[in-house]
Design an enzyme around this catalytic site. Structure first.
Site, PDB file in Angstrom:
ATOM      1  N   SER A   1      74.223   0.067  83.390  1.00  0.00           N
ATOM      2  CA  SER A   1      74.760   0.873  82.299  1.00  0.00           C
ATOM      3  C   SER A   1      75.793   0.084  81.501  1.00  0.00           C
ATOM      4  O   SER A   1      75.483  -0.921  80.891  1.00  0.00           O
ATOM      5  CB  SER A   1      75.341   2.177  82.856  1.00  0.00           C
ATOM      6  OG  SER A   1      75.701   3.052  81.827  1.00  0.00           O
TER       7      SER A   1
ATOM      8  N   ASP B   1      75.166   1.771  74.530  1.00  0.00           N
ATOM      9  CA  ASP B   1      75.442   0.868  75.643  1.00  0.00           C
ATOM     10  C   ASP B   1      74.192   0.061  76.000  1.00  0.00           C
ATOM     11  O   ASP B   1      73.123   0.271  75.406  1.00  0.00           O
ATOM     12  CB  ASP B   1      75.994   1.646  76.839  1.00  0.00           C
ATOM     13  CG  ASP B   1      75.004   2.590  77.474  1.00  0.00           C
ATOM     14  OD1 ASP B   1      73.962   2.873  76.854  1.00  0.00           O
ATOM     15  OD2 ASP B   1      75.271   3.074  78.589  1.00  0.00           O
TER      16      ASP B   1
ATOM     17  N   ASP C   1      71.864  -0.018  78.228  1.00  0.00           N
ATOM     18  CA  ASP C   1      70.589   0.637  78.552  1.00  0.00           C
ATOM     19  C   ASP C   1      70.298   1.805  77.621  1.00  0.00           C
ATOM     20  O   ASP C   1      69.349   2.558  77.840  1.00  0.00           O
ATOM     21  CB  ASP C   1      70.543   1.076  80.011  1.00  0.00           C
ATOM     22  CG  ASP C   1      71.570   2.135  80.354  1.00  0.00           C
ATOM     23  OD1 ASP C   1      72.686   2.065  79.835  1.00  0.00           O
ATOM     24  OD2 ASP C   1      71.253   3.030  81.154  1.00  0.00           O
TER      25      ASP C   1
ATOM     26  N   ASP D   1      71.480   4.745  76.920  1.00  0.00           N
ATOM     27  CA  ASP D   1      71.496   6.168  77.251  1.00  0.00           C
ATOM     28  C   ASP D   1      72.787   6.835  76.781  1.00  0.00           C
ATOM     29  O   ASP D   1      72.844   8.049  76.654  1.00  0.00           O
ATOM     30  CB  ASP D   1      71.256   6.410  78.746  1.00  0.00           C
ATOM     31  CG  ASP D   1      72.324   5.811  79.647  1.00  0.00           C
ATOM     32  OD1 ASP D   1      73.179   5.039  79.167  1.00  0.00           O
ATOM     33  OD2 ASP D   1      72.304   6.118  80.859  1.00  0.00           O
TER      34      ASP D   1
END
Length: 578
Positions: free
Chosen positions: A142, A303, A305, A307
């Site tokens: 993340s 960010d 990834d 999400d």
């Protein structure tokens, strides 16, 4: 000498790079202890650690061992042919770890669908649902610093692994020899046998169509997409392609991408930590706007990834300021409700869902507009569970869900937060407010004027040691042993202990049961309407303290936040030195 360290060095199949790395720390007893004393613990959020050799670190061996445990779970559920989907982000070693996981699954006869290149986290959830997979794996840490990587597991509902299955994987992993207990098939052989299948463009197209269906009022961006000025930064992550594409398809024409942060790069060279919660991540984007002098209504950042999505906007003085996750959550739920009402598409049984550590401004907005507010534990999988539950029972129609940590979702095409759709919804909302002569900054202050001033403070208490999870448990146990009856001289009315599933009323002495599952969370309800919540992080070695306050004006709110933050900081400092 640590026996785990010696075992790794004695294993003849150890790769040369790992052997050299381990030999380099042979004289460093503390480093050996840190890496080999305690293995990573597999929780509901999976694994997350620094990338290095050792049982407490992210490496191909710990990934393979954990995947063997997951393969055993999949096989017990008869999921070999349904298969497992795999995605990965832009971090260093992410592709390597993803392919390692694919090889282990294939070695156990489990079908694998792996993305051909890096993708946002919501794409994994989408693929699980589209392909009917039993499980999914996402290689990502993340928004952690570049040294970290992680391993998240999802189940057939497209949400992260439920606690009972996570416990199974954890127990199973402990009984698997990290070297000899893993069954594996080479990636090329897995592809040749049809056990490993690459997915990509066709799945992306289906995903983008689903995201575009999330628009509350598609006409807004088709009419005003050229009027609203947007700058986007993927922060060297997976949003670099799909976020600009979906905005373009929705009608945004005045979009600039920050070139210095466009290219995926696991070293994240322009930021210390790639977290859109931090204004520092937007420095390159702000410099771009100031340098070009072009009109800019909104800066969006996702960010690595993709999400989580954060934004920066101009305040009343023309200065760039970030909006908090709670402010974005309040703005979005209010916008979605009002837009649906204007279009006549607001269901009578509408509900919106938030985590218990998110702002009560959301609750106030829902209540005033006849939308049922629903609280769940921290972790977007709980929001995903509610979507699945309401789709099955028809009790409510899901409108929107969010967590204060910049996670948003407005439809059931995935069961995890989605920064691709979040970027689209925020852009639509900004275009709408510009069309009526205001801004997102003006809109949030209009909500404060209507509902009162809400604000939060989040404290991160770092936890060290060889076994930080055990230390976090110890600190939470100590806190339960001496519950506060007041915080910063404000009386505590009720304490919700979600681990014991009790609500203790300090005024009447009565005890009742919570309506949420078991979780290591303490929730203090104060007399002035402030809530203070304490919980260990599920992904990092720290205890998080959330202060959710309300005031009649900004000055009152700020005084409350400062007082409660100082009190809670002092408690953990005292505990640290006791």
């Amino acid at each position: 000498m640590n026996p785990n360290y010696e075992y790794w060095l004695s294993y003849e199949g150890l790769d040369a790079d790992t052997r050299r790395e381990l030999e380099s720390i042979a004289e460093d007893a503390d480093e050996i202890e840190a890496r080999f004393a305690v293995p990573m613990r597999f929780g509901t959020a999976g694994l997350r650690s620094v990338m290095a050799a050792g049982i407490s670190r992210m490496n191909v061996y710990t990934v393979a061992q954990t995947t063997q445990a997951l393969a055993n779970l999949v096989c017990r559920h008869g999921g070999q042919t349904r298969g497992v989907a795999i995605a990965y982000d832009s971090r260093n070693n992410s592709m390597r770890f993803a392919e390692t996981a694919a090889e282990v699954l294939a070695g156990n006869g489990v079908k694998v669908y792996i993305y051909e290149s890096l993708r946002p986290t919501p794409c994994l959830s989408f693929a699980i649902l589209q392909l009917g997979c039993l499980a999914g794996i996402n290689i990502t840490a993340s928004h952690n610093p570049k040294e970290y990587n992680g391993y998240k597991v999802y189940w057939e509902d497209g949400a992260q692994l439920p606690p009972d299955h996570a416990d199974e994987v954890s127990r199973e992993t402990a009984g698997i020899d990290i070297f000899t207990g893993v069954r594996r098939l080479s990636f090329s052989e897995g592809c040749d046998k049809g056990l490993i299948v690459r997915i990509g463009e066709a799945m992306d197209e289906a995903f983008l169509r689903a995201v575009l269906d999330c628009r509350t009022d598609p006409e807004i961006l088709s009419k005003y997409g050229d009027a609203v000025g947007i700058v986007y930064t993927p922060l060297h992550g997976t949003g670099y392609r799909l976020v600009p594409e979906v905005l373009k398809r929705a009608g945004v024409t005045n979009l600039r991408v920050v070139e210095s942060q466009r290219r995926p790069d696991g070293d994240f060279p322009t930021v210390a930590v790639p977290n859109p919660e931090n204004k520092a991540c937007f420095a390159e984007a702000i410099d771009l706007v100031l340098r070009d002098g072009a009109d800019c209504d909104l800066i969006i950042g996702t960010d690595p990834d993709a999400d989580r999505v954060g934004v920066v906007v101009k305040d009343a003085n023309g200065l760039f300021v970030p909006l908090s996750g709670n402010e974005l959550g309040a703005l979005l739920v209010d916008y979605i409700i009002q837009a649906r009402r204007r279009k006549g598409t607001l269901p009578e049984n509408a509900c919106a869902v938030k985590s218990i550590v998110s702002s009560e401004l959301f609750t106030a907005i829902c209540n005033k507009n006849g939308v049922t507010p629903v609280n769940v534990l921290t972790g977007f999988k709980y929001i995903g569970e509610k979507i699945a539950e309401y789709e099955k029972t028809g009790q409510y129609t899901f409108l929107f869900g969010y967590e204060e940590s910049y996670g948003f979702l407005s439809a059931g095409y995935v069961r995890d937060k989605d920064a691709v759709a979040g970027s689209l919804l925020i852009s639509e909302m900004a275009a709408y407010y510009k069309s009526i002569g205001t801004t997102l900054y003006g809109a949030i202050h209009a909500l404060y004027k209507e509902y009162g001033y809400y604000g939060e403070a989040v404290l991160n208490v770092q936890v060290g040691g060889v076994d930080p999870m055990a230390e976090m448990n110890r600190r939470m146990t100590a806190l339960r042993g001496e519950l506060f009856d007041s915080i910063a001289e404000c009386r505590v009315l009720r304490v919700r202990d979600y681990l014991r599933r009790t609500v203790f009323d300090l005024v009447t002495g009565a005890t009742s049961e919570t309506d949420l599952p078991e979780s290591d969370v303490l929730y203090f309800e104060l007399e002035d309407g402030t809530n203070v919540i304490v919980r260990p992080s599920g992904t990092e070695p720290k205890i998080k303290v959330y202060i959710l306050a309300k005031g009649k004006d900004e000055q009152t709110l700020e005084a409350k936040r400062a007082a409660y933050a100082a009190f809670m900081n002092a408690q953990f400092q005292d505990e640290k030195h006791s």
